[in-house]
Scaffold this active site. Structure first.
Site, short mmCIF file in Angstrom:
data_model
loop_
_atom_site.label_atom_id
_atom_site.label_comp_id
_atom_site.label_asym_id
_atom_site.label_seq_id
_atom_site.Cartn_x
_atom_site.Cartn_y
_atom_site.Cartn_z
N THR A 33 0.66 -1.16 -0.09
CA THR A 33 -0.23 0.07 0.45
C THR A 33 0.60 1.52 0.03
O THR A 33 0.56 2.02 -0.34
CB THR A 33 -1.31 -0.05 1.19
OG1 THR A 33 -0.40 0.19 2.40
CG2 THR A 33 -2.09 -0.67 1.48
N CYS A 37 2.12 2.62 9.16
CA CYS A 37 1.58 2.99 10.39
C CYS A 37 2.02 2.29 12.21
O CYS A 37 3.14 2.18 11.72
CB CYS A 37 0.51 1.46 10.56
SG CYS A 37 -0.79 1.79 8.85
N CYS A 41 -3.19 0.58 14.87
CA CYS A 41 -4.31 0.39 14.12
C CYS A 41 -4.45 -0.32 13.50
O CYS A 41 -4.91 -1.44 13.77
CB CYS A 41 -3.22 0.95 12.64
SG CYS A 41 -4.03 1.34 10.97
N ARG A 44 -7.09 -3.17 8.52
CA ARG A 44 -7.54 -4.31 7.90
C ARG A 44 -5.34 -4.62 7.64
O ARG A 44 -4.75 -3.76 7.42
CB ARG A 44 -8.03 -4.47 6.59
CG ARG A 44 -7.25 -6.87 5.89
CD ARG A 44 -8.11 -6.39 5.08
NE ARG A 44 -8.42 -7.73 4.63
CZ ARG A 44 -8.67 -7.92 3.59
NH1 ARG A 44 -9.85 -6.98 2.73
NH2 ARG A 44 -8.59 -9.36 3.10
N ARG A 66 3.97 6.63 3.12
CA ARG A 66 3.33 7.52 3.64
C ARG A 66 2.44 7.07 5.09
O ARG A 66 1.86 6.36 5.05
CB ARG A 66 1.96 7.93 2.26
CG ARG A 66 2.55 8.78 1.03
CD ARG A 66 1.03 8.86 0.61
NE ARG A 66 1.85 9.31 -0.96
CZ ARG A 66 1.63 8.02 -2.02
NH1 ARG A 66 0.95 6.72 -1.97
NH2 ARG A 66 2.35 9.02 -3.37
#
Length: 351
Positions: A33, A37, A41, A44, A66
């Site tokens: 992705t 995180c 988090c 999923r 990101r």
């Protein structure tokens, strides 16, 4: 030098359990992705093979990931520098924004202070960080065969000229310079240490560099000139092969690269690159030792220049060269990456 921490498998279990014990201290970056995180988090959970774990927000950002918009990792652990926190939060809020120094000044911040702070902390300025974030999607869109206008919109540019200029600053060439039927193809490869650009023809890999390296635009322009403009976007068999070998390398499975390479250098430079490839993973050498291995003990400076001219990162392991006192020396991809590569290869020492 090595940082002791729980194993990645243990950290992955902590991610599944949303264990707060690591909150603000360890972050998970997800290759599939491009997002990083906190381990708590609620999103999923990704597959294990797509995860890498890092001790700081800065490392995740340097590697091109990101921040997650659900768990807000930028605020995790309380970033001690409010200037950095303010700008990274602004960047997260609008990744398509075209930042200029005037925008920083309007936030009440001194652009020169921001430039020095980000350079010291991340190895790149805030404007460079924002530009790479914007152009990543555009490069991938062009690699997938999309039109330039689609790539421009993917990067959030309203102006075609601004997009061309920003792309050229990062890559060294304008999008229109790339040809559909080119001999060489440039493609984007994501790695745990950040994005890389690979350039290959149908049989050999010509270039493999980290995005953001200062020499990258010059190297791409040289390839463009050498092939009389026969450079395009897309993947070839050598690119697909090196992507697979890099995945095995970073996952600790294998440090051997068999992708055929095309060298662009003098006979002496090529001899240096071949000598670099003879250094086993997990070992290091000095410039003097490398020169001696070539039978040219007085050619230390020439060896250093050849080492710096390497344009096939990791595969030609110039990161295995240290200073005479054993310290890290200059590395085009950034000293933090050099440190990470040396640490990673310690696991190959007994393999």
């Amino acid at each position: 030098m090595l940082y002791e921490r729980p194993t990645d498998d243990s950290l992955y279990q902590a991610l599944l359990d949303r264990d707060p014990a690591f909150d603000g201290r360890i972050f998970v970056a997800v290759r599939s992705t491009g997002i990083f995180c906190r381990l708590t988090c609620p999103a999923r959970k990704p597959k294990r093979e797509n995860c890498s774990f890092h001790e700081s927000v800065s490392t995740c950002l340097q590697e091109g990931f990101r921040p997650c918009k659900r768990c807000h990792p930028l605020s995790a652990g309380g970033d001690p520098d409010p200037l950095i926190d303010q700008l990274l939060t602004a960047l997260q809020a609008d990744t398509s924004r075209l930042w200029r120094e005037g925008d920083i000044a309007r936030l009440g911040l001194d652009p020169s202070t921001v430039r020095r702070t980000f350079k010291r902390r991340f190895g790149m300025t805030f404007l460079e960080m924002a530009r790479i974030s914007r152009l990543r999607d555009s490069f991938q869109a062009l690699s997938d065969g999309d039109r330039v206008i689609d790539a421009q919109q993917a990067a959030g540019f309203e102006s075609a000229s601004a997009f061309r200029q920003a792309f050229a600053r990062l890559i060294g060439l304008k999008p229109s310079d790339f040809k559909a039927d080119a001999m060489l193809k440039a493609d984007w490869i994501d790695t745990p240490l950040g994005a890389m650009i690979a350039v290959s023809d149908a049989s050999h890999l010509h270039l493999l560099e980290f995005v953001g390296r200062k020499a990258l635009p010059t190297e791409l322009r040289a390839l463009f000139k050498a092939t009389k403009g026969s450079l395009g976007f897309g993947s070839t068999a050598p690119t697909e092969r090196i992507a697979q070998e890099l995945e095995a390398y970073f996952s600790g499975k294998a440090a051997h690269f068999s992708t055929p390479l095309a060298y662009h250098g003098t006979p002496f430079t090529r001899a240096v690159w071949d000598a670099l490839r003879q250094i086993p993973a997990g070992d290091t050498r000095t410039y003097g030792a490398l020169a001696a291995s070539l039978g040219k003990p007085d050619a230390v400076r020439a060896v250093a220049r050849a080492n710096g001219a390497n344009q096939i990162a990791i595969v030609v392991p110039c990161h295995r060269i240290l200073g005479a006192d054993g310290s890290l020396t200059g590395y085009g991809g950034g000293l933090w990456r050099k440190q990470k590569l040396i640490e990673l290869e310690q696991g190959y020492r007994s393999a």
